[in-house]
Design a protein around this motif. Structure first.
Motif, PDB file in Angstrom:
ATOM      1  N   PHE A  51      24.256 -29.998 -31.108  1.00 46.48           N
ATOM      2  CA  PHE A  51      23.605 -29.076 -30.179  1.00 46.48           C
ATOM      3  C   PHE A  51      24.143 -27.656 -30.341  1.00 46.48           C
ATOM      4  O   PHE A  51      23.379 -26.681 -30.332  1.00 46.48           O
ATOM      5  CB  PHE A  51      23.808 -29.554 -28.738  1.00 46.48           C
ATOM      6  N   GLU A  52      25.455 -27.527 -30.486  1.00 39.86           N
ATOM      7  CA  GLU A  52      26.044 -26.202 -30.643  1.00 39.86           C
ATOM      8  C   GLU A  52      25.561 -25.527 -31.920  1.00 39.86           C
ATOM      9  O   GLU A  52      25.311 -24.313 -31.941  1.00 39.86           O
ATOM     10  CB  GLU A  52      27.571 -26.316 -30.637  1.00 39.86           C
ATOM     11  N   THR A 305      14.760 -34.727 -34.044  1.00 37.99           N
ATOM     12  CA  THR A 305      13.582 -33.874 -34.191  1.00 37.99           C
ATOM     13  C   THR A 305      13.253 -33.170 -32.882  1.00 37.99           C
ATOM     14  O   THR A 305      12.881 -31.994 -32.854  1.00 37.99           O
ATOM     15  CB  THR A 305      12.383 -34.714 -34.653  1.00 37.99           C
ATOM     16  N   ARG A 306      13.401 -33.877 -31.775  1.00 35.26           N
ATOM     17  CA  ARG A 306      13.064 -33.288 -30.481  1.00 35.26           C
ATOM     18  C   ARG A 306      14.073 -32.220 -30.066  1.00 35.26           C
ATOM     19  O   ARG A 306      13.715 -31.251 -29.380  1.00 35.26           O
ATOM     20  CB  ARG A 306      12.966 -34.389 -29.435  1.00 35.26           C
ATOM     21  N   VAL A 307      15.316 -32.356 -30.477  1.00 32.29           N
ATOM     22  CA  VAL A 307      16.296 -31.301 -30.228  1.00 32.29           C
ATOM     23  C   VAL A 307      15.909 -30.045 -31.001  1.00 32.29           C
ATOM     24  O   VAL A 307      15.974 -28.925 -30.481  1.00 32.29           O
ATOM     25  CB  VAL A 307      17.714 -31.776 -30.606  1.00 32.29           C
ATOM     26  N   LEU A 308      15.487 -30.230 -32.265  1.00 33.67           N
ATOM     27  CA  LEU A 308      15.023 -29.080 -33.048  1.00 33.67           C
ATOM     28  C   LEU A 308      13.818 -28.410 -32.385  1.00 33.67           C
ATOM     29  O   LEU A 308      13.720 -27.183 -32.332  1.00 33.67           O
ATOM     30  CB  LEU A 308      14.657 -29.520 -34.464  1.00 33.67           C
ATOM     31  N   THR A 309      12.895 -29.218 -31.877  1.00 34.59           N
ATOM     32  CA  THR A 309      11.697 -28.676 -31.236  1.00 34.59           C
ATOM     33  C   THR A 309      12.056 -27.871 -29.995  1.00 34.59           C
ATOM     34  O   THR A 309      11.517 -26.781 -29.767  1.00 34.59           O
ATOM     35  CB  THR A 309      10.732 -29.813 -30.870  1.00 34.59           C
ATOM     36  N   ALA A 310      12.963 -28.400 -29.188  1.00 29.72           N
ATOM     37  CA  ALA A 310      13.373 -27.676 -27.978  1.00 29.72           C
ATOM     38  C   ALA A 310      14.033 -26.353 -28.342  1.00 29.72           C
ATOM     39  O   ALA A 310      13.803 -25.321 -27.689  1.00 29.72           O
ATOM     40  CB  ALA A 310      14.324 -28.536 -27.152  1.00 29.72           C
ATOM     41  N   THR A 311      14.820 -26.373 -29.409  1.00 25.99           N
ATOM     42  CA  THR A 311      15.518 -25.151 -29.823  1.00 25.99           C
ATOM     43  C   THR A 311      14.557 -24.088 -30.331  1.00 25.99           C
ATOM     44  O   THR A 311      14.829 -22.897 -30.217  1.00 25.99           O
ATOM     45  CB  THR A 311      16.534 -25.489 -30.931  1.00 25.99           C
ATOM     46  N   SER A 312      13.443 -24.528 -30.904  1.00 31.65           N
ATOM     47  CA  SER A 312      12.490 -23.581 -31.483  1.00 31.65           C
ATOM     48  C   SER A 312      11.663 -22.840 -30.439  1.00 31.65           C
ATOM     49  O   SER A 312      10.921 -21.914 -30.773  1.00 31.65           O
ATOM     50  CB  SER A 312      11.547 -24.317 -32.441  1.00 31.65           C
ATOM     51  N   GLN A 313      11.789 -23.231 -29.175  1.00 33.50           N
ATOM     52  CA  GLN A 313      11.039 -22.555 -28.126  1.00 33.50           C
ATOM     53  C   GLN A 313      11.578 -21.138 -27.910  1.00 33.50           C
ATOM     54  O   GLN A 313      12.744 -20.852 -28.182  1.00 33.50           O
ATOM     55  CB  GLN A 313      11.134 -23.343 -26.813  1.00 33.50           C
ATOM     56  N   PRO A 314      10.732 -20.239 -27.409  1.00 31.64           N
ATOM     57  CA  PRO A 314      11.220 -18.897 -27.066  1.00 31.64           C
ATOM     58  C   PRO A 314      12.396 -18.997 -26.108  1.00 31.64           C
ATOM     59  O   PRO A 314      12.500 -19.936 -25.308  1.00 31.64           O
ATOM     60  CB  PRO A 314      10.010 -18.231 -26.405  1.00 31.64           C
ATOM     61  N   ARG A 315      13.286 -18.028 -26.170  1.00 30.93           N
ATOM     62  CA  ARG A 315      14.501 -18.069 -25.365  1.00 30.93           C
ATOM     63  C   ARG A 315      14.230 -18.362 -23.889  1.00 30.93           C
ATOM     64  O   ARG A 315      14.924 -19.152 -23.251  1.00 30.93           O
ATOM     65  CB  ARG A 315      15.251 -16.752 -25.497  1.00 30.93           C
ATOM     66  N   ALA A 316      13.176 -17.748 -23.340  1.00 31.52           N
ATOM     67  CA  ALA A 316      12.879 -17.918 -21.919  1.00 31.52           C
ATOM     68  C   ALA A 316      12.466 -19.345 -21.584  1.00 31.52           C
ATOM     69  O   ALA A 316      12.652 -19.796 -20.456  1.00 31.52           O
ATOM     70  CB  ALA A 316      11.782 -16.942 -21.497  1.00 31.52           C
ATOM     71  N   ALA A 317      11.879 -20.073 -22.573  1.00 32.48           N
ATOM     72  CA  ALA A 317      11.386 -21.429 -22.325  1.00 32.48           C
ATOM     73  C   ALA A 317      12.340 -22.503 -22.821  1.00 32.48           C
ATOM     74  O   ALA A 317      12.115 -23.694 -22.579  1.00 32.48           O
ATOM     75  CB  ALA A 317      10.020 -21.613 -22.986  1.00 32.48           C
ATOM     76  N   ARG A 318      13.388 -22.106 -23.509  1.00 31.08           N
ATOM     77  CA  ARG A 318      14.267 -23.074 -24.174  1.00 31.08           C
ATOM     78  C   ARG A 318      15.005 -23.951 -23.164  1.00 31.08           C
ATOM     79  O   ARG A 318      15.106 -25.171 -23.329  1.00 31.08           O
ATOM     80  CB  ARG A 318      15.257 -22.324 -25.062  1.00 31.08           C
ATOM     81  N   ASP A 319      15.526 -23.353 -22.119  1.00 34.57           N
ATOM     82  CA  ASP A 319      16.283 -24.125 -21.135  1.00 34.57           C
ATOM     83  C   ASP A 319      15.395 -25.179 -20.479  1.00 34.57           C
ATOM     84  O   ASP A 319      15.809 -26.329 -20.285  1.00 34.57           O
ATOM     85  CB  ASP A 319      16.857 -23.187 -20.080  1.00 34.57           C
TER      86      ASP A 319
END
Length: 461
Positions: A51-52, A305-319
């Protein structure tokens, strides 16, 4: 991130880990407990780095950190490295070019006092001769025997307490010769017949004979020693001559420092980490059946794969993306949600996804048939000055509906007797079970009995 990036490989190893555990647990009759525990153990020390790393910016830094994390992960040993390369290849990646070249590893090692300690080595004819030079196996006694499914094969473990044939002080405790058997194909053991042993090995078969009639035969084996005075043995003195000091060995890779996780990414990492710890707990054979492995694997499918997908979201939507991911994992695995809730404050968001109702497992009828997947017997002994009672642990594959086979464990404290034959591990048999007293399969294929008439909750099949 390119198709051959280290970050994609890192995430793919998580995907393959979850899928691999699911494959190993799909049919309880062919459960591979040790493989499941080994795979889950990878993510004890690598979940938070994943994750880091994936959250690192810019891309070149993320890639550099991913490669460093893979190198660190592979450094645990040759089997870990080989597993990583194999799993990455299944996922369509070539991992080996990213790893440093293999270096020769010393078999034995030294502690901080420079005392040499034994490693585990293949059990060859030469190794057998070395063992019998240092230990009197004819006067040995079996401390532990364990035979279990390893997928389509069987594996075994025999621990022999053997008198030393070399000079050592009396306060060093017992010397235990440990034999790890692969591809076991014949077993006969009776806990009433465990005095005296012989070991033989050739390129085609390894045979361990115990007592008057007991034996285990396997395709190959390794041997190690739990002996505080091993450095005084003939083998230990020979190893002392060519085992380098700790400071003279190769320099192990270090984990690089990364920004600490915060917010929902930290929550998601904690959920995944806890899931892997729960799965890894099957390394304790009496826990098998308590952990819903299929449920957790279904919940975590495609986690990398889902961790990668979450990370690829815009900063405002990532959390928010990581929050949804963590919530979905818990919603799909009520058992995991329970564990996370137990470790979270009363006002933590995880409390809201805990299923209502009793957490107690559903009591099911005793099955008419079962197949043995593990039998373990440990004799009474003294360890570190404390008296340890004899114990027996049994793992069973049982029908659990929909033509599937689940897993259950039964523990017998202070068993009176345990007898085991190969057939108990190779096919289902009629089950006879009296809680806390006895369990038997087939016509003498397996039996364990206990004199105490008082059952406990842990005794329930």
């Amino acid at each position: 991130m390119t198709g051959s990036s280290a970050m994609l490989m890192f995430a793919a190893l998580l995907d393959r880990s979850v899928a691999g555990i699911g494959e190993l647990t799909a049919d309880g009759r062919y459960f591979d407990r040790q493989a499941v525990a080994r795979i889950a153990d990878v993510w004890d020390n690598n979940t938070f780095p994943l994750f880091e790393t994936v959250l690192s910016r810019p891309g070149w830094l993320r890639e550099r950190r991913a490669r460093a994390a893979l190198v660190w992960m592979a450094d645990l040993g040759l089997s870990r490295r080989a597993w990583m390369i194999e799993q990455a290849a299944i996922a369509g990646h070539r991992l080996e070019p990213l790893l440093p070249a293999l270096v020769d590893r010393v078999v034995h090692y030294r502690d901080y006092r420079r005392q040499v300690w034994p490693g585990v080595v293949p059990l060859t004819t030469t190794a057998v001769a070395s063992v019998t030079t240092d230990y009197d196996l004819s006067r040995a006694e079996v401390r532990t025997v364990r035979v279990e499914r390893a997928g389509q094969a069987l594996s075994g473990y025999v621990a022999l307490v053997a008198p030393r044939r070399y000079a050592a002080s009396d306060d060093h405790g017992d010397a235990v010769v440990q034999l790890f058997l692969d591809d076991v194909w014949a077993v006969r053991f009776d806990s009433d017949d465990r005095a005296g042993a012989t070991v033989a090995a050739d390129p085609d078969v390894v045979e361990v004979r115990v007592g008057a009639q007991g034996h285990l035969r396997a395709a190959s084996a390794t041997v190690g020693f739990d002996d505080p005075s091993w450095h005084l043995s003939h083998a230990g003195r020979a190893a002392d001559a060519d085992t380098p000091d700790r400071s003279a060995g190769r320099r192990a890779p270090r984990q690089i420092k990364r920004s600490p996780l915060r917010g929902a990414a930290l929550d998601a990492a904690m959920v995944l980490h806890q899931a892997m710890l729960e799965i890894r707990s099957v390394r304790y054979s009496h826990v098998v059946g308590r952990v819903p492995l299929r449920e957790m694997c279904d919940a975590l499918a495609g986690a990398g794969t889902r961790v990668l997908t979450a990370t690829s979201q815009p900063r405002a939507a990532r959390d928010q993306a990581f929050q949804r991911l963590a919530e979905e994992w818990l919603t799909r695995s009520p058992s995991l949600a329970d564990r996370i809730a137990d470790r979270s404050p009363a006002d933590h968001w995880a409390q809201a996804v805990v299923p209502t109702g009793s957490r107690q497992p559903t009591v099911v009828d005793q099955p008419a048939q079962a197949q043995l997947t593990l039998a373990a017997y440990t004799a009474a002994h003294t360890q570190f000055g404390a008296v340890r009672d004899a114990t027996a642990v049994v793992n069973l594959a049982v029908p659990d509906g929909d033509d599937r086979w689940g897993l259950r464990a039964v523990k017998f404290p202070r068993p009176a007797r345990l007898s085991l034959r190969t057939a108990a591990l190779t096919a289902p048999h009629t089950l006879s079970y009296t809680a806390g007293i006895s369990l038997s399969l087939g016509n003498g294929a397996f039996t364990v009995t206990r004199p105490s008439p008082t059952p406990t909750a842990a005794d329930r099949v």
